[in-house]
Design a protein around this motif. Structure first.
Motif, short mmCIF file in Angstrom:
data_model
loop_
_atom_site.label_atom_id
_atom_site.label_comp_id
_atom_site.label_asym_id
_atom_site.label_seq_id
_atom_site.Cartn_x
_atom_site.Cartn_y
_atom_site.Cartn_z
N ASP A 193 -3.79 -7.17 0.81
CA ASP A 193 -3.26 -6.14 -0.08
C ASP A 193 -2.17 -6.78 -0.93
O ASP A 193 -1.36 -7.55 -0.39
CB ASP A 193 -2.69 -4.96 0.72
CG ASP A 193 -2.53 -3.70 -0.12
OD1 ASP A 193 -1.84 -3.77 -1.16
OD2 ASP A 193 -3.10 -2.67 0.26
N ARG A 229 1.24 -4.12 3.41
CA ARG A 229 1.00 -5.17 4.41
C ARG A 229 2.00 -5.08 5.57
O ARG A 229 1.63 -5.20 6.73
CB ARG A 229 1.07 -6.56 3.77
CG ARG A 229 -0.06 -6.87 2.81
CD ARG A 229 -0.13 -8.34 2.43
NE ARG A 229 1.14 -8.98 2.14
CZ ARG A 229 1.72 -9.06 0.94
NH1 ARG A 229 1.12 -8.52 -0.11
NH2 ARG A 229 2.88 -9.69 0.79
N ASP A 283 -7.84 -4.12 0.73
CA ASP A 283 -7.49 -3.20 -0.36
C ASP A 283 -8.62 -3.20 -1.38
O ASP A 283 -9.23 -4.23 -1.65
CB ASP A 283 -6.18 -3.65 -1.00
CG ASP A 283 -5.68 -2.68 -2.06
OD1 ASP A 283 -5.95 -1.47 -1.95
OD2 ASP A 283 -5.00 -3.12 -3.00
N LYS A 291 -5.43 5.52 1.56
CA LYS A 291 -4.00 5.24 1.55
C LYS A 291 -3.29 6.38 0.83
O LYS A 291 -3.85 6.92 -0.11
CB LYS A 291 -3.70 3.93 0.81
CG LYS A 291 -4.27 2.72 1.48
CD LYS A 291 -3.78 1.39 0.96
CE LYS A 291 -3.87 1.15 -0.49
NZ LYS A 291 -3.52 -0.20 -0.94
#
Length: 126
Positions: free
Chosen positions: A8, A14, A52, A104
Motif C-alpha cells: 500500500d 501499512r 491495495d 478500506k
C-alpha cells in the motif's frame, strides 16, 4: 510463523495493518509499491498478501500478473483492499488470482475475520 506482505502506498494503512497482523501472529513485511513488492516476493514468497487496488507505477493487476509468473502453481492468499466497491475491478482481480477482498477503512475485527476464514479454508483443504 506465517509471513504477510502489505502492499500500500499509504504509510498509515501499512502501519495499522501491520499492528493488526503482528497481534495475529504474522511476521510482516511492507512495500509501498508493486515493483518493491515483486522484488520482496522474489526473495521470499509470503503466505499472505494484502494488496491495495490503486498503486503508483505498476497497477495491482500488473502486480498479480508478475506474481503469477513467480508462482504459477498456487501461491499466497491475496486479500485485495479497495476503497470503493467496483464489481468490474473486483471480477478482474478475482480472475487474476485474489482470494478475497476487504473494503478500506477496515478495523481489527474485520481483518481478523478474513484471516480466520483463510485459516479455516486452509484446514479444510488439507
Amino acid at each position: 510463523m506465517q509471513c504477510c506482505l502489505i502492499i500500500d502506498d499509504a504509510e498509515l494503512v501499512r502501519g495499522v495493518a501491520s499492528q493488526f497482523l503482528e497481534r495475529a501472529g504474522y511476521m510482516v513485511i511492507e512495500a509501498e509499491d508493486a515493483q518493491q513488492a515483486l522484488q520482496t516476493c522474489t526473495a521470499r514468497m509470503p503466505d499472505l498478501i494484502l494488496l491495495d487496488w490503486q498503486l503508483p507505477g505498476m497497477s495491482a493487476h500488473e502486480f498479480l500478473e508478475g506474481l503469477r509468473g513467480l508462482c504459477p502453481a498456487g501461491g499466497p492468499q491475496i486479500l485485495y483492499m479497495m476503497t470503493e466497491f467496483d464489481i468490474k475491478d473486483l471480477t478482474r482481480a478475482h480472475a487474476a488470482g485474489i482470494t478475497d477482498f476487504l473494503l478500506k477503512p477496515f478495523d481489527r475485527q474485520t481483518l481478523t475475520a478474513k484471516l480466520d476464514q483463510f485459516a479455516q479454508a486452509r484446514l479444510a483443504s488439507t
